[in-house]
Scaffold this active site. Sequence first.
Site, PDB file in Angstrom:
ATOM      1  N   ASN A  13       0.841   1.082 -13.753  1.00  0.00           N
ATOM      2  CA  ASN A  13       2.141   1.577 -13.325  1.00  0.00           C
ATOM      3  C   ASN A  13       2.195   3.106 -13.384  1.00  0.00           C
ATOM      4  OD1 ASN A  13       5.443   1.533 -14.601  1.00  0.00           O
ATOM      5  ND2 ASN A  13       4.901   0.741 -12.587  1.00  0.00           N
ATOM      6  N   TRP A  14       1.756   3.671 -14.498  1.00  0.00           N
ATOM      7  CA  TRP A  14       1.751   5.138 -14.670  1.00  0.00           C
ATOM      8  C   TRP A  14       0.498   5.740 -14.047  1.00  0.00           C
ATOM      9  CZ3 TRP A  14       4.403   9.143 -14.533  1.00  0.00           C
ATOM     10  CH2 TRP A  14       4.201  10.298 -15.278  1.00  0.00           C
ATOM     11  N   PHE A  42      -9.378  -1.190 -12.288  1.00  0.00           N
ATOM     12  CA  PHE A  42      -9.950  -2.378 -12.931  1.00  0.00           C
ATOM     13  C   PHE A  42      -9.780  -3.509 -11.912  1.00  0.00           C
ATOM     14  CE2 PHE A  42      -9.330  -6.147 -15.680  1.00  0.00           C
ATOM     15  CZ  PHE A  42     -10.537  -6.126 -16.345  1.00  0.00           C
ATOM     16  N   PHE A 114      -7.867  -0.283 -23.842  1.00  0.00           N
ATOM     17  CA  PHE A 114      -9.033  -0.372 -22.958  1.00  0.00           C
ATOM     18  C   PHE A 114      -9.890   0.902 -22.932  1.00  0.00           C
ATOM     19  CE2 PHE A 114      -5.755  -3.095 -20.665  1.00  0.00           C
ATOM     20  CZ  PHE A 114      -6.184  -4.274 -21.262  1.00  0.00           C
ATOM     21  N   LYS A 137      -0.440   6.769 -24.200  1.00  0.00           N
ATOM     22  CA  LYS A 137       0.502   6.817 -25.331  1.00  0.00           C
ATOM     23  C   LYS A 137       0.060   5.807 -26.378  1.00  0.00           C
ATOM     24  CE  LYS A 137       4.244   8.926 -22.759  1.00  0.00           C
ATOM     25  NZ  LYS A 137       5.615   8.884 -22.246  1.00  0.00           N
ATOM     26  N   LYS A 279       6.888   7.137 -30.468  1.00  0.00           N
ATOM     27  CA  LYS A 279       8.201   6.768 -29.906  1.00  0.00           C
ATOM     28  C   LYS A 279       8.218   5.316 -29.427  1.00  0.00           C
ATOM     29  CE  LYS A 279       6.999   6.647 -25.455  1.00  0.00           C
ATOM     30  NZ  LYS A 279       7.199   5.536 -24.518  1.00  0.00           N
ATOM     31  N   GLN A 374       2.582  -0.788 -25.272  1.00  0.00           N
ATOM     32  CA  GLN A 374       1.768  -0.026 -26.223  1.00  0.00           C
ATOM     33  C   GLN A 374       2.373  -0.065 -27.635  1.00  0.00           C
ATOM     34  OE1 GLN A 374      -1.224   2.247 -24.380  1.00  0.00           O
ATOM     35  NE2 GLN A 374      -0.818   0.064 -24.216  1.00  0.00           N
TER      36      GLN A 374
HETATM   37  P1  NAD Z   1       0.108  -0.740 -17.237  1.00  0.00           P
HETATM   38  O1  NAD Z   1       1.035  -1.087 -18.339  1.00  0.00           O
HETATM   39  O2  NAD Z   1       0.607  -0.846 -15.844  1.00  0.00           O
HETATM   40  O3  NAD Z   1      -1.193  -1.622 -17.485  1.00  0.00           O
HETATM   41  C1  NAD Z   1      -1.874  -2.298 -16.538  1.00  0.00           C
HETATM   42  C2  NAD Z   1      -3.218  -1.648 -16.268  1.00  0.00           C
HETATM   43  O4  NAD Z   1      -4.191  -2.120 -17.215  1.00  0.00           O
HETATM   44  C3  NAD Z   1      -3.710  -2.046 -14.888  1.00  0.00           C
HETATM   45  O5  NAD Z   1      -4.245  -0.916 -14.215  1.00  0.00           O
HETATM   46  C4  NAD Z   1      -4.808  -3.036 -15.199  1.00  0.00           C
HETATM   47  O6  NAD Z   1      -5.803  -3.058 -14.217  1.00  0.00           O
HETATM   48  C5  NAD Z   1      -5.354  -2.464 -16.486  1.00  0.00           C
HETATM   49  N1  NAD Z   1      -6.182  -3.409 -17.213  1.00  0.00           N
HETATM   50  C6  NAD Z   1      -5.926  -4.702 -17.499  1.00  0.00           C
HETATM   51  N2  NAD Z   1      -6.956  -5.258 -18.173  1.00  0.00           N
HETATM   52  C7  NAD Z   1      -7.876  -4.266 -18.304  1.00  0.00           C
HETATM   53  C8  NAD Z   1      -9.159  -4.198 -18.919  1.00  0.00           C
HETATM   54  N3  NAD Z   1      -9.682  -5.239 -19.550  1.00  0.00           N
HETATM   55  N4  NAD Z   1      -9.826  -3.023 -18.891  1.00  0.00           N
HETATM   56  C9  NAD Z   1      -9.285  -1.946 -18.288  1.00  0.00           C
HETATM   57  N5  NAD Z   1      -8.076  -1.942 -17.691  1.00  0.00           N
HETATM   58  C10 NAD Z   1      -7.384  -3.101 -17.709  1.00  0.00           C
HETATM   59  O7  NAD Z   1      -0.490   0.739 -17.463  1.00  0.00           O
HETATM   60  P2  NAD Z   1       0.274   2.135 -17.289  1.00  0.00           P
HETATM   61  O8  NAD Z   1       1.749   1.955 -17.173  1.00  0.00           O
HETATM   62  O9  NAD Z   1      -0.424   2.874 -16.216  1.00  0.00           O
HETATM   63  O10 NAD Z   1       0.047   2.817 -18.708  1.00  0.00           O
HETATM   64  C11 NAD Z   1      -1.061   3.625 -19.031  1.00  0.00           C
HETATM   65  C12 NAD Z   1      -0.684   4.525 -20.187  1.00  0.00           C
HETATM   66  O11 NAD Z   1       0.376   5.389 -19.759  1.00  0.00           O
HETATM   67  C13 NAD Z   1      -0.149   3.785 -21.416  1.00  0.00           C
HETATM   68  O12 NAD Z   1      -0.660   4.363 -22.585  1.00  0.00           O
HETATM   69  C14 NAD Z   1       1.359   3.990 -21.334  1.00  0.00           C
HETATM   70  O13 NAD Z   1       1.995   4.025 -22.607  1.00  0.00           O
HETATM   71  C15 NAD Z   1       1.445   5.348 -20.675  1.00  0.00           C
HETATM   72  N6  NAD Z   1       2.697   5.601 -19.949  1.00  0.00           N
HETATM   73  C16 NAD Z   1       3.271   4.647 -19.174  1.00  0.00           C
HETATM   74  C17 NAD Z   1       4.443   4.946 -18.483  1.00  0.00           C
HETATM   75  C18 NAD Z   1       5.138   3.943 -17.593  1.00  0.00           C
HETATM   76  O14 NAD Z   1       6.327   4.128 -17.286  1.00  0.00           O
HETATM   77  N7  NAD Z   1       4.449   2.917 -17.141  1.00  0.00           N
HETATM   78  C19 NAD Z   1       4.997   6.222 -18.581  1.00  0.00           C
HETATM   79  C20 NAD Z   1       4.378   7.167 -19.361  1.00  0.00           C
HETATM   80  C21 NAD Z   1       3.216   6.846 -20.045  1.00  0.00           C
HETATM   81  P1  13P Z   2       7.228   2.094 -21.892  1.00  0.00           P
HETATM   82  O1  13P Z   2       5.742   1.909 -21.986  1.00  0.00           O
HETATM   83  O2  13P Z   2       7.969   1.522 -23.061  1.00  0.00           O
HETATM   84  O3  13P Z   2       7.784   1.630 -20.570  1.00  0.00           O
HETATM   85  O4  13P Z   2       7.509   3.648 -21.946  1.00  0.00           O
HETATM   86  C1  13P Z   2       7.280   4.402 -20.824  1.00  0.00           C
HETATM   87  C2  13P Z   2       7.255   5.820 -21.196  1.00  0.00           C
HETATM   88  O5  13P Z   2       6.382   6.242 -21.931  1.00  0.00           O
HETATM   89  C3  13P Z   2       8.321   6.675 -20.666  1.00  0.00           C
HETATM   90  O6  13P Z   2       8.115   8.023 -20.978  1.00  0.00           O
END
Ligand code: NAD
Ligand code: 13P
Length: 425
Positions: A13-14, A42, A114, A137, A279, A374
């Site tokens: 997603n991010w 992935f 991962f 995060k 957080k 997370q």
């Molecule tokens: P996500 O929650 O969408 O996770 C899914 C991802 O994990 C997919 O790309 C999937 O292919 C991958 N995945 C699943 N199994 C796997 C495996 N075995 N090996 C490798 N990859 C695998 O991920 P995200 O939202 O992109 O979050 C990434 C980081 O960014 C996290 O640490 C999160 O806290 C942080 N973050 C997220 C947001 C948000 O709003 N989504 C915002 C800021 C920071």
């Molecule tokens: P969540 O993983 O709880 O959606 O948090 C997203 C985030 O880090 C917003 O800054």
Amino acid sequence: AKKHKVTVVGSGNWGSTIAKIVAENTAEHPALFERDVQMWVFEEEVVIPQDSHLTAAVRADAKPQKLTEIINTYHENVKYLPNIRLPDNVVANPSVVDAVRDSTILVFNLPHQFIGNVCKQIDGKILPYARGISCIKGVNVSDDGISLFSEWIGDALGIYCGSLSGANLASEIALEKWSETTIAYDPPPVDHSQNPSSRDRSPNGLATDGREISPSDAHAQDIRHRDARGQASKTKLTPLPADYPPLDHNTLSALFHRPYFHVSTVTDVAGVSLSGALKNIVALAAGFVDGRGWGDNAKAAIMRLGLMEMVQFGKEFFGETVHTATFTEESAGVADLITSCSGGRNFRCAKLAVERGVPVEEVEKSELNGQKLQGTTTAKEVNSFLKARGLESKYPLFTAVDGILAGKHKVDDIPRLVARAAHDY
Ligand code: NAD
Ligand code: 13P
């Protein structure tokens, strides 16, 4: 002159949202960056959802297809960032080794569980003078202690890695709704003996004009790392060749800043990384009390206590480098805490878990379509770190969240659990 090649390691997603931002900027800054941005995916087989905005003809194909092929054909990550058009210069790549090849800038953006496996795969396969930015995060907890993912990635790959974190709900940023972020990047200190003209240099290793300083000869510089007690450990850093644009705060701003995504650059990597990780524990607590129906006052109390424990944790374990102002003044700190306790996935899943009377993990599986929380793992990891040091009582909110996740406590116990130690602050 050479240009920076950029790879985003991760496409959730991010990860997909950051790839969109970065690709918009590489296209706008051809003197600094190669246009195409590699995005490691992935690989999985995905059926294009029926509610996708892609054409009916595309949706009619109900066969599972490779996610990389879907992204490269339709320019959309239909599973993790549906209905958002990715720029054509985002190139989805199922091979992480191939995706990072020859890149000078590696943006790590995947769920923290991962990253270990990914680093193992690319160790020795990246440019020795590559630089990293971690958008992850979480914190890395092992028997030896606790470390930041930025530092851990840097150590694992022998490169320098900074951190990007902020009040950044991906779903809003993907729609180009305005937000702020914080990038912490703190290159190694200057070796004055090798750089006689040291007057041009500030103590944090940036030239006074904000450029990264390369040593005057080809010897590697030490990277500053801190262990759990803030003590320095050393890795050798290979300087970026002089024919690349400097990799500094200005270049990082050019790569990440958008009219809808405002970047602030700082040097407090520990503060930025830690606030992003901790957080998430607080957001779970906010979800618990909201799910219990206690309203905004209770949620504000959780945020107040959570912020205090976040700062206390930073000072106690990364004290030499962490700045309280990062938590209280930067997007990575209090702003991320607020947005995460309002609309984040950790908050939403914890709230639903209480409302339904089921574990948070069950809601994660049923509601997030493969996205990962997370906070649940971070709460457990931080708790095991604190418990091993006999420090649980100094962090009553973090400890209560772990107790609730483990089924030891109920949400109704929170006021008693946090009140017991309140006078210690
Ligand atoms: P996500 O929650 O969408 O996770 C899914 C991802 O994990 C997919 O790309 C999937 O292919 C991958 N995945 C699943 N199994 C796997 C495996 N075995 N090996 C490798 N990859 C695998 O991920 P995200 O939202 O992109 O979050 C990434 C980081 O960014 C996290 O640490 C999160 O806290 C942080 N973050 C997220 C947001 C948000 O709003 N989504 C915002 C800021 C920071
Ligand atoms: P969540 O993983 O709880 O959606 O948090 C997203 C985030 O880090 C917003 O800054």
